[in-house]
Design an enzyme around this catalytic site. Structure first.
Site, PDB file in Angstrom:
ATOM      1  N   SER A 118       0.307  -3.166   0.431  1.00 57.41           N
ATOM      2  CA  SER A 118       1.150  -3.299   1.612  1.00 57.41           C
ATOM      3  C   SER A 118       1.786  -1.971   1.992  1.00 57.41           C
ATOM      4  O   SER A 118       2.380  -1.858   3.044  1.00 57.41           O
ATOM      5  CB  SER A 118       2.228  -4.351   1.366  1.00 57.41           C
ATOM      6  N   HIS A 139      -5.335  -5.004   4.608  1.00 64.01           N
ATOM      7  CA  HIS A 139      -4.024  -5.606   4.329  1.00 64.01           C
ATOM      8  C   HIS A 139      -3.931  -6.972   5.012  1.00 64.01           C
ATOM      9  O   HIS A 139      -3.765  -7.060   6.225  1.00 64.01           O
ATOM     10  CB  HIS A 139      -2.936  -4.645   4.828  1.00 64.01           C
ATOM     11  N   GLU A 151      -4.619  -5.827   8.766  1.00 64.64           N
ATOM     12  CA  GLU A 151      -4.314  -4.425   9.092  1.00 64.64           C
ATOM     13  C   GLU A 151      -5.309  -3.581   8.291  1.00 64.64           C
ATOM     14  O   GLU A 151      -5.344  -3.659   7.059  1.00 64.64           O
ATOM     15  CB  GLU A 151      -2.860  -4.135   8.675  1.00 64.64           C
ATOM     16  N   ASN A 189       4.535  -3.061   7.758  1.00 70.97           N
ATOM     17  CA  ASN A 189       5.771  -2.998   6.979  1.00 70.97           C
ATOM     18  C   ASN A 189       6.729  -1.908   7.447  1.00 70.97           C
ATOM     19  O   ASN A 189       7.922  -1.992   7.194  1.00 70.97           O
ATOM     20  CB  ASN A 189       5.442  -2.841   5.494  1.00 70.97           C
TER      21      ASN A 189
END
Ligand code: CAA
Length: 281
Positions: A118, A139, A151, A189
């Site tokens: 992540s 991801h 992602e 994130n």
């Protein structure tokens, strides 16, 4: 691509294995713990039942999907003959680098090595291998069977063929690929975690209680979960680690985890998985 290995049988790993098996791929699910593998298979079965209850899958589909997942406790045995490995192990840079070295050693030369990290640098993971052009970030979001986004992160050396293959594969499992460059926290994130961190600051300053903060973001911003509920769902330790990686990676204090988040993690309040976070479970 026909055969895929997934390393790590936790929440993300079993969700990734579930989705690939659902779309007719043979999946080798690898974990050093046989107990974790047993739990993962039980979890996949439970989540397939949800899809049966919704009429998306039949009982026969469930049996055939479960038959497509083979478990291994050895990376060496589990990655032979596969076309892609998705690493979804503990979010620790040294552990991941060591797993990437083993993936590189035992997989076919043309096998793509992906990480579900992540926030850890894909370029750093690629540098642990002899095939950096075939290393990429993939991801997935939790819960994997229902979240549409993948992602995709290009490391400094990832070649176009690898990216194109992973984009096509993502579409083949009916998910939406979004390709980004390698940077701490990538995009998902980098934007999500400062929001969660700010919610923890607002809570810690006593501006409002957890339910009210979450309700404001759910009803005001149409988020399916409020930020504190989502932090509990992701795991407060995971949130703290991602913020720390961004704090150190950008050398920017704006990403430093809120002291209350750090305190809660130190006290073992990790969210749903520990039974208590901003809420009790
Ligand atoms: N597998 C399969 N289906 C699942 C599932 C799973 N693991 N979990 C939930 N579902 C399905 C349910 O069957 C249900 O389907 P229907 O609505 O069609 O009946 C649907 O999802 C909703 O589930 P619930 O009714 O149990 O609960 P809910 O309405 O509160 O939704 C949720 C749960 C889907 C998790 C929703 O709250 C949500 O989207 N939350 C936000 C999730 C999110 O932001 N994820 C990203 C986290 S960040 C991350 O993963 C990356 C990182 O690096 C930290």
């Amino acid at each position: 691509m026909k055969k895929i290995a997934v390393i790590g049988a936790g929440t993300m790993g079993n969700g990734i294995a579930h989705v690939f098996a659902q779309f007719e791929f043979q999946v080798n699910l690898i974990d050093t713990s046989a107990t974790a593998l047993e739990k993962a298979l039980a979890n996949i079965a439970k989540n397939l039942d949800r899809q049966i209850n919704k009429g998306i899958l039949s009982n026969e589909d469930k049996i055939s999907i479960l038959q497509k997942v083979t478990t291994f406790t050895s990376i060496e045995l589990g990655v032979q003959e596969v076309d892609l490995i998705v690493e979804a192990a503990t979010e620790n840079s040294e552990i991941k680098k060591s797993i990437f070295q083993q993936m590189d050693q035992f997989a076919k030369p043309d096998c793509i090595l992906a990480s579900n990290t992540s926030s850890i640098s894909i370029t750093a993971l690629a540098n642990a291998t002899q095939r950096p052009s075939k290393v990429i970030g993939m991801h997935f979001m939790n819960p994997v069977p229902i979240m549409k986004l993948v992602e995709i992160i290009n490391g400094a050396a990832t070649d176009n063929e690898t990216t194109n293959n992973i984009v096509a594969l993502t579409k083949a499992i009916q998910k939406i690929p979004c390709v980004v460059k390698d940077a701490p926290g990538f995009i998902a994130n980098r934007i999500l975690m400062p929001m969660i961190n700010e919610a923890v600051y607002a809570f810690s300053a006593g501006i409002s209680d957890a339910e009210t903060i979450d309700t404001i973001m759910k009803l005001g911003m149409a988020h399916p979960m409020g930020p504190l509920q989502l932090a509990d769902y992701i795991g407060l330790d995971v949130c703290k680690n991602i913020l720390t990686i961004m704090h150190e990676g950008f050398n920017d204090a704006k990403y430093a985890p809120c002291p209350l988040l750090v305190e809660m993690v130190n006290a073992g309040k990790l969210g749903i998985k520990s039974g208590e976070g901003f809420y009790k479970y």
